[in-house]
Design a protein around this motif. Sequence first.
Motif, PDB file in Angstrom:
ATOM      1  N   ASP A 102      42.788  32.996  29.613  1.00 23.23           N
ATOM      2  CA  ASP A 102      40.490  32.220  29.717  1.00 23.23           C
ATOM      3  C   ASP A 102      39.970  33.568  30.468  1.00 23.23           C
ATOM      4  O   ASP A 102      40.500  34.524  32.060  1.00 23.23           O
ATOM      5  N   VAL A 103      38.805  33.774  29.893  1.00 24.12           N
ATOM      6  CA  VAL A 103      37.830  35.001  30.458  1.00 24.12           C
ATOM      7  C   VAL A 103      36.623  33.524  30.423  1.00 24.12           C
ATOM      8  O   VAL A 103      36.208  34.008  29.982  1.00 24.12           O
ATOM      9  N   ARG A 104      36.219  34.114  32.106  1.00 27.49           N
ATOM     10  CA  ARG A 104      34.727  33.097  32.077  1.00 27.49           C
ATOM     11  C   ARG A 104      34.403  34.123  32.901  1.00 27.49           C
ATOM     12  O   ARG A 104      34.019  35.304  33.177  1.00 27.49           O
ATOM     13  N   VAL A 105      32.722  34.745  31.791  1.00 22.79           N
ATOM     14  CA  VAL A 105      31.765  35.541  32.166  1.00 22.79           C
ATOM     15  C   VAL A 105      30.117  34.639  32.044  1.00 22.79           C
ATOM     16  O   VAL A 105      30.255  34.222  31.657  1.00 22.79           O
ATOM     17  N   CYS A 106      29.805  35.336  33.698  1.00 25.41           N
ATOM     18  CA  CYS A 106      28.637  34.153  33.879  1.00 25.41           C
ATOM     19  C   CYS A 106      27.461  35.587  34.066  1.00 25.41           C
ATOM     20  O   CYS A 106      27.501  36.762  34.714  1.00 25.41           O
ATOM     21  N   VAL A 107      27.045  35.459  33.658  1.00 26.94           N
ATOM     22  CA  VAL A 107      25.849  36.171  33.969  1.00 26.94           C
ATOM     23  C   VAL A 107      23.774  35.107  34.753  1.00 26.94           C
ATOM     24  O   VAL A 107      23.290  34.291  33.560  1.00 26.94           O
ATOM     25  N   GLY A 108      23.823  34.665  35.978  1.00 27.87           N
ATOM     26  CA  GLY A 108      22.010  34.327  36.147  1.00 27.87           C
ATOM     27  C   GLY A 108      21.584  35.592  36.251  1.00 27.87           C
ATOM     28  O   GLY A 108      21.991  36.575  37.049  1.00 27.87           O
ATOM     29  N   ALA A 109      20.421  35.140  36.869  1.00 29.67           N
ATOM     30  CA  ALA A 109      18.948  35.446  37.164  1.00 29.67           C
ATOM     31  C   ALA A 109      18.331  35.141  38.299  1.00 29.67           C
ATOM     32  O   ALA A 109      18.655  33.941  38.287  1.00 29.67           O
ATOM     33  N   GLY A 110      18.439  35.319  39.601  1.00 31.06           N
ATOM     34  CA  GLY A 110      17.440  34.824  40.356  1.00 31.06           C
ATOM     35  C   GLY A 110      16.439  35.932  41.015  1.00 31.06           C
ATOM     36  O   GLY A 110      16.175  37.526  39.696  1.00 31.06           O
ATOM     37  N   ALA A 111      17.136  36.835  42.787  1.00 32.62           N
ATOM     38  CA  ALA A 111      15.946  37.730  43.007  1.00 32.62           C
ATOM     39  C   ALA A 111      17.245  38.523  42.467  1.00 32.62           C
ATOM     40  O   ALA A 111      16.632  39.618  42.815  1.00 32.62           O
ATOM     41  N   GLU A 112      18.227  38.516  41.539  1.00 31.32           N
ATOM     42  CA  GLU A 112      19.183  39.539  41.266  1.00 31.32           C
ATOM     43  C   GLU A 112      19.810  39.424  40.001  1.00 31.32           C
ATOM     44  O   GLU A 112      19.936  37.664  39.703  1.00 31.32           O
ATOM     45  N   LEU A 113      20.076  40.181  39.762  1.00 34.77           N
ATOM     46  CA  LEU A 113      20.924  39.780  38.255  1.00 34.77           C
ATOM     47  C   LEU A 113      22.577  39.982  38.378  1.00 34.77           C
ATOM     48  O   LEU A 113      23.219  41.110  38.677  1.00 34.77           O
ATOM     49  N   ASP A 114      23.061  38.685  38.428  1.00 32.71           N
ATOM     50  CA  ASP A 114      24.722  38.560  38.490  1.00 32.71           C
ATOM     51  C   ASP A 114      25.277  38.347  37.171  1.00 32.71           C
ATOM     52  O   ASP A 114      24.832  37.364  37.290  1.00 32.71           O
ATOM     53  N   VAL A 115      26.376  39.716  37.569  1.00 32.19           N
ATOM     54  CA  VAL A 115      27.514  39.242  36.515  1.00 32.19           C
ATOM     55  C   VAL A 115      28.400  39.564  37.080  1.00 32.19           C
ATOM     56  O   VAL A 115      29.036  39.979  37.811  1.00 32.19           O
ATOM     57  N   GLU A 116      29.516  38.584  36.213  1.00 37.13           N
ATOM     58  CA  GLU A 116      30.268  38.221  37.146  1.00 37.13           C
ATOM     59  C   GLU A 116      31.589  37.674  35.913  1.00 37.13           C
ATOM     60  O   GLU A 116      31.351  37.386  35.228  1.00 37.13           O
ATOM     61  N   ILE A 117      32.961  38.644  35.962  1.00 41.07           N
ATOM     62  CA  ILE A 117      33.752  38.318  35.329  1.00 41.07           C
ATOM     63  C   ILE A 117      35.294  38.182  35.831  1.00 41.07           C
ATOM     64  O   ILE A 117      35.522  38.475  36.366  1.00 41.07           O
ATOM     65  N   VAL A 118      35.501  36.996  35.778  1.00 38.66           N
ATOM     66  CA  VAL A 118      36.761  36.047  36.285  1.00 38.66           C
ATOM     67  C   VAL A 118      37.656  35.657  34.354  1.00 38.66           C
ATOM     68  O   VAL A 118      37.850  35.374  33.894  1.00 38.66           O
ATOM     69  N   ASN A 119      39.032  36.327  35.066  1.00 36.54           N
ATOM     70  CA  ASN A 119      40.273  36.115  34.315  1.00 36.54           C
ATOM     71  C   ASN A 119      41.555  35.774  35.058  1.00 36.54           C
ATOM     72  O   ASN A 119      41.048  36.087  36.270  1.00 36.54           O
ATOM     73  N   ALA A 120      41.840  34.627  34.769  1.00 37.46           N
ATOM     74  CA  ALA A 120      43.273  34.434  35.216  1.00 37.46           C
ATOM     75  C   ALA A 120      44.534  35.510  34.369  1.00 37.46           C
ATOM     76  O   ALA A 120      44.380  35.786  33.648  1.00 37.46           O
ATOM     77  N   MET A 121      45.274  35.310  35.508  1.00 32.41           N
ATOM     78  CA  MET A 121      46.261  35.457  35.260  1.00 32.41           C
ATOM     79  C   MET A 121      47.701  35.438  34.252  1.00 32.41           C
ATOM     80  O   MET A 121      47.798  34.124  34.794  1.00 32.41           O
ATOM     81  N   PRO A 122      48.113  35.883  33.553  1.00 32.56           N
ATOM     82  CA  PRO A 122      48.486  35.496  32.361  1.00 32.56           C
ATOM     83  C   PRO A 122      50.028  34.392  32.686  1.00 32.56           C
ATOM     84  O   PRO A 122      50.774  35.058  34.010  1.00 32.56           O
ATOM     85  N   PRO A 123      50.292  34.006  32.545  1.00 30.85           N
ATOM     86  CA  PRO A 123      51.898  32.716  33.502  1.00 30.85           C
ATOM     87  C   PRO A 123      53.307  33.921  32.872  1.00 30.85           C
ATOM     88  O   PRO A 123      53.125  34.521  32.158  1.00 30.85           O
ATOM     89  N   GLY A 124      54.137  33.509  33.827  1.00 25.12           N
ATOM     90  CA  GLY A 124      55.516  34.522  33.154  1.00 25.12           C
ATOM     91  C   GLY A 124      55.449  35.761  33.775  1.00 25.12           C
ATOM     92  O   GLY A 124      54.986  36.649  34.600  1.00 25.12           O
ATOM     93  N   PRO A 125      56.295  36.511  33.501  1.00 27.03           N
ATOM     94  CA  PRO A 125      56.744  37.889  33.630  1.00 27.03           C
ATOM     95  C   PRO A 125      55.511  38.439  32.779  1.00 27.03           C
ATOM     96  O   PRO A 125      54.455  38.690  31.856  1.00 27.03           O
ATOM     97  N   PRO A 126      55.129  39.841  34.133  1.00 34.54           N
ATOM     98  CA  PRO A 126      53.621  40.315  32.776  1.00 34.54           C
ATOM     99  C   PRO A 126      54.129  41.744  31.949  1.00 34.54           C
ATOM    100  O   PRO A 126      54.896  41.972  31.785  1.00 34.54           O
ATOM    101  N   SER A 127      53.612  41.101  31.568  1.00 35.88           N
ATOM    102  CA  SER A 127      53.406  42.276  29.521  1.00 35.88           C
ATOM    103  C   SER A 127      53.375  43.898  30.551  1.00 35.88           C
ATOM    104  O   SER A 127      52.759  43.586  31.099  1.00 35.88           O
ATOM    105  N   LEU A 128      53.528  44.471  29.332  1.00 34.17           N
ATOM    106  CA  LEU A 128      53.530  45.865  29.406  1.00 34.17           C
ATOM    107  C   LEU A 128      51.690  46.100  29.464  1.00 34.17           C
ATOM    108  O   LEU A 128      51.115  45.840  27.679  1.00 34.17           O
ATOM    109  N   PRO A 129      51.403  46.738  29.913  1.00 35.22           N
ATOM    110  CA  PRO A 129      49.505  46.435  29.791  1.00 35.22           C
ATOM    111  C   PRO A 129      49.724  47.949  28.540  1.00 35.22           C
ATOM    112  O   PRO A 129      50.621  48.912  28.754  1.00 35.22           O
TER     113      PRO A 129
END
Length: 400
Positions: A313-340
């Motif tokens: 799951d990936v969450r993209v957050c974009v917000g504007a205030g005094a600055e433009l805040d850009v944040e991308i957060v992704n959960a690490m997949p369960p189980g053994p790591p796959s081949l990147p």
Amino acid sequence: MDLLRRSWRDWLGDLGAVGAAMLLGWVLLQGTVEDLPPGETIAVRRDVLIGASTCVFLLLFRRRHPVAVAVTMVFAQWAATTTLGTAAIAMYSLAMLRPWRIALPIAGASLALIIGLFWIAEAGEDFLEGSVIFALIYAVLVTTGMLVRSRRQLIASLEERARAAETEQRLRVEEARLLERERLAREMHDVLAHRISLLAVHAGALEFGPGTPEGQREAAGVIRRSAHEAMEDLREVIGVLRDDAPGADPERPQPTLADVPGLVEESRRAGGRVTLEQNVPDPDLVPSRVGRHAYRIVQEGLTNARKHAPGADVRVCVGAGAELDVEIVNAMPPGPPSLPLPGSGTGLVGLAERVALLGGTLEHGRTGDGRFRLRARLPLRAAHGAGTGGKGGTHGSELL
């Protein structure tokens, strides 16, 4: 010169080898004196003097000329009993400093000479016992020397690989920075060309307008000609960065913050589970320069998520205030790591270049709950002040 270049570690090793040779030679001399037949004597002082001379020879030349030292010790064994210890340590040094193809024949010849001496001087059980002891001593010393040589070669190989990897990574980072700066320069060329051309058009309209006073007409002409010269200078300076082949497709229009939802939708169509939270009242009011960089940050974040956490799951957050805040957060997949997927690992370097040009900040790394976060803060006021036109300044005040 060789002596002056030796480090204290080398001197310590040389003194240790000489000490071992003297100790082994003294033990062999004591055993020989005790086992002498009745009526026979041995010149102990002469034997010790010869042994000490060979130890000095070993100390001075064992590193630079190990083969010559070992061959000399093979023949020096005829002169004194103490030289047997020096010869054994010389074989150890030879195995440590030269390949086994050289060390084993010389060590075998030395051992054969020793066994021949025992055969001449001894008989029966004493001959067999002495031969076995010296064979074991030589086997231990030569094997130890070969192991030390192999370990040193392995360490040197690992150090060389580490240096090569560091150099390669540094070159990749530098290349990524240069490519990103080239891309930014090309983008800025397109933006500035558009702005300057608009300036030239309006100045021309003012210059040739029917109702323009003469003084303003002359000033408008200066502005129009200066804009034209600025375009020419800009084309010459940035032209060296253009490496497009003749006949290549024209570049697409540069994206803005308003294109982020389309980018997220593309990721969803590709199978990604992406959630977009955009808290910007009107993305079109964000300066195009800031929006373009924000778009690239989101694009790089989604690309990294597909590479290193496919299906997460990936969450993209974009917000504007005094600055433009850009944040991308992704959960690490369960189980053994796959081949990147393969990658150069320099995408974040390019993002850092982009954010630094705007005077913003970039953070990336794992969070405490096992997720990966990429966050950028891009100043909006500085972007307006940098020159986006009067209209953009008004929009910026409304946005903030």
